[in-house]
Design an enzyme around this catalytic site. Sequence first.
Site, PDB file in Angstrom:
ATOM      1  N   ASP A 119       0.859  -1.271   0.103  1.00  0.00           N
ATOM      2  CA  ASP A 119      -0.005  -0.184  -0.128  1.00  0.00           C
ATOM      3  C   ASP A 119       0.980   1.182  -0.077  1.00  0.00           C
ATOM      4  O   ASP A 119       1.612   1.242   0.894  1.00  0.00           O
ATOM      5  CB  ASP A 119      -0.703  -0.012   1.181  1.00  0.00           C
ATOM      6  CG  ASP A 119      -1.902   0.994   1.290  1.00  0.00           C
ATOM      7  OD1 ASP A 119      -3.033   1.004   1.375  1.00  0.00           O
ATOM      8  OD2 ASP A 119      -1.346   2.126   1.496  1.00  0.00           O
ATOM      9  N   ASN A 177      -1.630  13.310  -3.391  1.00  0.00           N
ATOM     10  CA  ASN A 177      -3.020  13.807  -4.314  1.00  0.00           C
ATOM     11  C   ASN A 177      -3.084  15.121  -3.900  1.00  0.00           C
ATOM     12  O   ASN A 177      -3.602  15.999  -4.675  1.00  0.00           O
ATOM     13  CB  ASN A 177      -4.152  12.856  -4.146  1.00  0.00           C
ATOM     14  CG  ASN A 177      -4.350  11.677  -5.178  1.00  0.00           C
ATOM     15  OD1 ASN A 177      -3.565  11.648  -6.211  1.00  0.00           O
ATOM     16  ND2 ASN A 177      -4.901  10.672  -4.645  1.00  0.00           N
ATOM     17  N   HIS A 195      -4.120  14.997  -8.625  1.00  0.00           N
ATOM     18  CA  HIS A 195      -4.669  13.685  -9.068  1.00  0.00           C
ATOM     19  C   HIS A 195      -3.708  13.107 -10.037  1.00  0.00           C
ATOM     20  O   HIS A 195      -3.571  11.958 -10.138  1.00  0.00           O
ATOM     21  CB  HIS A 195      -6.070  13.398  -9.145  1.00  0.00           C
ATOM     22  CG  HIS A 195      -6.790  13.401  -7.749  1.00  0.00           C
ATOM     23  ND1 HIS A 195      -7.164  14.252  -6.940  1.00  0.00           N
ATOM     24  CD2 HIS A 195      -7.122  12.120  -7.198  1.00  0.00           C
ATOM     25  CE1 HIS A 195      -7.759  13.842  -5.875  1.00  0.00           C
ATOM     26  NE2 HIS A 195      -7.954  12.516  -5.882  1.00  0.00           N
ATOM     27  N   ASP A 218      -1.776   9.718 -10.118  1.00  0.00           N
ATOM     28  CA  ASP A 218      -1.774   8.734 -11.296  1.00  0.00           C
ATOM     29  C   ASP A 218      -0.226   8.538 -12.031  1.00  0.00           C
ATOM     30  O   ASP A 218      -0.311   7.090 -12.129  1.00  0.00           O
ATOM     31  CB  ASP A 218      -2.706   9.320 -12.260  1.00  0.00           C
ATOM     32  CG  ASP A 218      -4.142   9.219 -12.065  1.00  0.00           C
ATOM     33  OD1 ASP A 218      -4.434   8.962 -11.145  1.00  0.00           O
ATOM     34  OD2 ASP A 218      -4.855   9.573 -12.851  1.00  0.00           O
ATOM     35  N   GLU A 273      -4.602   2.289  -4.295  1.00  0.00           N
ATOM     36  CA  GLU A 273      -3.178   2.332  -4.316  1.00  0.00           C
ATOM     37  C   GLU A 273      -2.691   1.029  -3.552  1.00  0.00           C
ATOM     38  O   GLU A 273      -1.527   1.089  -2.909  1.00  0.00           O
ATOM     39  CB  GLU A 273      -2.677   3.628  -3.696  1.00  0.00           C
ATOM     40  CG  GLU A 273      -3.533   4.284  -2.632  1.00  0.00           C
ATOM     41  CD  GLU A 273      -3.553   3.714  -1.237  1.00  0.00           C
ATOM     42  OE1 GLU A 273      -4.495   2.828  -1.258  1.00  0.00           O
ATOM     43  OE2 GLU A 273      -2.783   3.911  -0.478  1.00  0.00           O
TER      44      GLU A 273
END
Length: 293
Positions: free
Chosen positions: A170, A178, A183, A187, A213
């Site tokens: 994770d 973010n 964002h 990504d 994630e």
Amino acid sequence: MKILIADDEPISLLYLQAVLEEWDYEVVTASDGNQACEILQSPDAPMLAIIDWMMPGMDGIDVCRVVRESVKDRYVYMIMLTGKSETEFIVEAMNAGADDFISKPFNIDELQVRVRAGRRIADLEQKLRIKASHDALTGLYNRGTILEILQKELTRHQRNKHSFAIIFGDLDHFKRINDDFGHLAGDMVLREAAARISAVLRPYDSLGRYGGEELLIVLPGCDAIEATEIAERVRLAICNKPVTTDAGDVPTSLSMGVAVIAQGQQISFNGLIHLADAALYIAKDKGRNRVEL
Ligand code: GH3
Ligand code: MG
Ligand code: MG
Ligand code: MG
């Protein structure tokens, strides 16, 4: 595109092979039905096949039936080729699983367009299959696929009694990434993390995106030492250098929980996931960017 030609008559086979190679197909040949089946059932099999009806042993009808029943993870487009041309035979062939039917002696132009039509279907099927099994952002296996792989590995483990491991990963403080970088940058971090992890895994390991994630790695044949070594390699690959994005360089790290199933150990699917998840929770709790077993 690869294509299988199955025909027991060598002259017929050679002629078809020459014609198809002329059209730039990579030709695989079989001289009887058993061989054709074996080839079409193998993992790297052609998705297109031209199958002669009359062959000794398994005939073309048997091949169509067996392939339709046994090959479920991809579509094989099968064209039945035969001297029979009456409607009842076309019905029989297509009932057995053939997609198309060409009578001998065939017209070369007709053969070409029928093979081309099959190719359109095979291409589309392959595209859709990859889309359905992979994650659009990272290109990794999606959740459904990686869990299917895990289930298969667990079943294999119960039969063969070899050890294997999973890693639940994770990304750390991803919400903050973010928030700070946007964002789109988030990504990019996800994509880059996926690429870096893929690069340090072994060819037979599987990596999937479990959720947002969260990543799941399946490591066949690993014991605790090997699995933690691989996890450590993954950890370093992620945190060693920041990820360059349009919004700037993003320091990134990954926390991981490792779960190992020893030889002969019994564990349920959910029990295994829970074990890795609990270890991940401890890694987060101990300060992140670390591996826990
Ligand atoms: P922790 O270190 O405890 O894991 O903290 P965290 O912020 O990573 O954990 P949390 O679960 O609170 O946040 C995960 C974030 O991941 C929230 C969600 O918006 C983001 N996320 C999930 N999928 C995507 C994605 O596809 N793209 C981007 N940019 N963000 C995503
Ligand atoms: Mg024949
Ligand atoms: Mg999370
Ligand atoms: Mg996180």
